[in-house]
Design a protein around this motif. Sequence first.
Motif, PDB file in Angstrom:
ATOM      1  N   ASP A 176      -1.570  15.509 -10.176  1.00  0.00           N
ATOM      2  CA  ASP A 176      -2.500  16.186  -9.239  1.00  0.00           C
ATOM      3  C   ASP A 176      -2.867  15.336  -8.024  1.00  0.00           C
ATOM      4  OD1 ASP A 176      -5.113  17.093  -8.292  1.00  0.00           O
ATOM      5  OD2 ASP A 176      -6.123  16.966  -9.883  1.00  0.00           O
ATOM      6  N   VAL A 177      -2.473  15.967  -6.968  1.00  0.00           N
ATOM      7  CA  VAL A 177      -2.471  15.413  -5.638  1.00  0.00           C
ATOM      8  C   VAL A 177      -3.803  14.505  -5.296  1.00  0.00           C
ATOM      9  CG1 VAL A 177      -2.284  15.808  -3.143  1.00  0.00           C
ATOM     10  CG2 VAL A 177      -0.971  16.797  -4.736  1.00  0.00           C
ATOM     11  N   ASP A 178      -4.997  15.225  -5.699  1.00  0.00           N
ATOM     12  CA  ASP A 178      -6.455  14.606  -5.423  1.00  0.00           C
ATOM     13  C   ASP A 178      -6.714  13.437  -6.123  1.00  0.00           C
ATOM     14  OD1 ASP A 178      -6.904  16.514  -3.532  1.00  0.00           O
ATOM     15  OD2 ASP A 178      -7.800  17.728  -4.934  1.00  0.00           O
ATOM     16  N   VAL A 179      -6.356  13.468  -7.520  1.00  0.00           N
ATOM     17  CA  VAL A 179      -6.355  12.301  -8.378  1.00  0.00           C
ATOM     18  C   VAL A 179      -5.451  11.288  -7.964  1.00  0.00           C
ATOM     19  CG1 VAL A 179      -6.102  11.519 -10.594  1.00  0.00           C
ATOM     20  CG2 VAL A 179      -7.170  13.636 -10.200  1.00  0.00           C
ATOM     21  N   ALA A 180      -4.201  11.559  -7.642  1.00  0.00           N
ATOM     22  CA  ALA A 180      -3.164  10.520  -6.733  1.00  0.00           C
ATOM     23  C   ALA A 180      -3.883   9.748  -5.786  1.00  0.00           C
ATOM     24  CB  ALA A 180      -1.873  11.100  -6.841  1.00  0.00           C
ATOM     25  N   ASN A 181      -4.463  10.595  -4.917  1.00  0.00           N
ATOM     26  CA  ASN A 181      -4.961   9.932  -3.637  1.00  0.00           C
ATOM     27  C   ASN A 181      -6.069   9.184  -4.134  1.00  0.00           C
ATOM     28  OD1 ASN A 181      -3.079  11.222  -1.982  1.00  0.00           O
ATOM     29  ND2 ASN A 181      -4.395  12.967  -1.618  1.00  0.00           N
ATOM     30  N   VAL A 182      -7.072   9.527  -4.892  1.00  0.00           N
ATOM     31  CA  VAL A 182      -8.225   8.599  -5.332  1.00  0.00           C
ATOM     32  C   VAL A 182      -7.466   7.388  -5.931  1.00  0.00           C
ATOM     33  CG1 VAL A 182     -10.186   8.427  -6.824  1.00  0.00           C
ATOM     34  CG2 VAL A 182      -9.807  10.372  -5.752  1.00  0.00           C
TER      35      VAL A 182
ATOM     36  N   ALA B 266       1.640   9.030  -6.176  1.00  0.00           N
ATOM     37  CA  ALA B 266       1.907  10.554  -6.204  1.00  0.00           C
ATOM     38  C   ALA B 266       3.185  10.972  -7.029  1.00  0.00           C
ATOM     39  CB  ALA B 266       2.362  10.498  -4.682  1.00  0.00           C
ATOM     40  N   GLY B 267       3.906  10.005  -7.105  1.00  0.00           N
ATOM     41  CA  GLY B 267       5.021  10.343  -8.133  1.00  0.00           C
ATOM     42  C   GLY B 267       4.793  10.401  -9.637  1.00  0.00           C
ATOM     43  N   VAL B 268       3.719   9.756 -10.132  1.00  0.00           N
ATOM     44  CA  VAL B 268       3.423   9.463 -11.402  1.00  0.00           C
ATOM     45  C   VAL B 268       2.471  10.496 -11.786  1.00  0.00           C
ATOM     46  CG1 VAL B 268       2.349   7.942 -13.287  1.00  0.00           C
ATOM     47  CG2 VAL B 268       4.232   7.116 -11.738  1.00  0.00           C
TER      48      VAL B 268
ATOM     49  N   ALA C 139       1.004  -1.183   0.013  1.00  0.00           N
ATOM     50  CA  ALA C 139      -0.223  -0.036  -0.126  1.00  0.00           C
ATOM     51  C   ALA C 139       0.808   1.444  -0.013  1.00  0.00           C
ATOM     52  CB  ALA C 139      -0.936  -0.072   1.104  1.00  0.00           C
ATOM     53  N   ILE C 140       1.921   1.128   0.641  1.00  0.00           N
ATOM     54  CA  ILE C 140       2.917   2.500   0.728  1.00  0.00           C
ATOM     55  C   ILE C 140       3.600   2.460  -0.674  1.00  0.00           C
ATOM     56  CG2 ILE C 140       5.224   3.194   1.796  1.00  0.00           C
ATOM     57  CD1 ILE C 140       4.029   1.775   4.720  1.00  0.00           C
ATOM     58  N   VAL C 141       3.877   1.500  -1.160  1.00  0.00           N
ATOM     59  CA  VAL C 141       4.292   1.539  -2.572  1.00  0.00           C
ATOM     60  C   VAL C 141       3.527   2.142  -3.507  1.00  0.00           C
ATOM     61  CG1 VAL C 141       5.733   0.187  -4.362  1.00  0.00           C
ATOM     62  CG2 VAL C 141       6.192  -0.227  -2.169  1.00  0.00           C
ATOM     63  N   ILE C 142       2.425   1.585  -3.488  1.00  0.00           N
ATOM     64  CA  ILE C 142       1.382   2.230  -4.472  1.00  0.00           C
ATOM     65  C   ILE C 142       0.979   3.479  -4.254  1.00  0.00           C
ATOM     66  CG2 ILE C 142      -1.297   2.013  -5.035  1.00  0.00           C
ATOM     67  CD1 ILE C 142      -1.050  -1.140  -4.341  1.00  0.00           C
ATOM     68  N   THR C 143       0.818   4.139  -3.003  1.00  0.00           N
ATOM     69  CA  THR C 143       0.696   5.273  -2.619  1.00  0.00           C
ATOM     70  C   THR C 143       2.087   6.319  -3.122  1.00  0.00           C
ATOM     71  OG1 THR C 143      -0.767   4.636  -0.969  1.00  0.00           O
ATOM     72  CG2 THR C 143       0.112   7.062  -0.956  1.00  0.00           C
ATOM     73  N   LEU C 144       3.385   5.851  -3.052  1.00  0.00           N
ATOM     74  CA  LEU C 144       4.143   6.668  -3.374  1.00  0.00           C
ATOM     75  C   LEU C 144       4.372   6.588  -4.881  1.00  0.00           C
ATOM     76  CD1 LEU C 144       6.763   5.514  -0.737  1.00  0.00           C
ATOM     77  CD2 LEU C 144       5.547   7.673  -0.800  1.00  0.00           C
TER      78      LEU C 144
END
Length: 195
Positions: free
Chosen positions: A36-42, A31-33, A23-28
């Motif tokens: 847009d922060v909101d889209v990355a979070n979703v 966020a890197g790819v 989950a941490i890897v997916i989140t990082l």
Amino acid sequence: MLAGIGTRIAAFLVDVFVRSALAIVITLVSAGVIGDVDVANVVASVLVAVVAVGYFAAAWVSPWAATPGQRLAAMRVVDATTLGRIGAGRAIVRSLALGSAFTLLSFAAPLSRYVDVLAVIWSCVLLGSVLFDARRRGVHDRWTRPLVVRPARAGSLALALGCFLMVLLIFLAPVVITMASGGIQQILDQLPVGP
């Protein structure tokens, strides 16, 4: 032979650690790819939810019929009647009942702050239901009808080493994260050089 409760808990903790690392890897990566922060979070939330359900379900329908933590403990999740692998539908329901459903609930914004509390309470319910069943079946096992078995002569060394490595990684994680972010280099640059 039925798997012991302590062994099941240790294997589950290893699996939670592996799943959390994913989950941490997916989140990082999200966020890197994604800019847009909101889209990355979703996107990260959706992928983490899919991984949460699929991690256990895919492992139980695999030829090993076990998650990585269960494999370290030499356990298998088998059909209570045939002692063969459980099907994909039952594996998904068992994964959801084991607690993966709480990851899916985290999408409901008004409930998201209560999801962690619900997950802890549900874990206690599952543990209690395993403790008071002669066949060591939790609520999730009763709903999907598998057994968690382990050979009578199975050793615990691999599981113990897995747990040790998990604890070691938890303690080393801050150091690795700091090094990866360049924090160590900044500290070294601030040290006085020479007399």
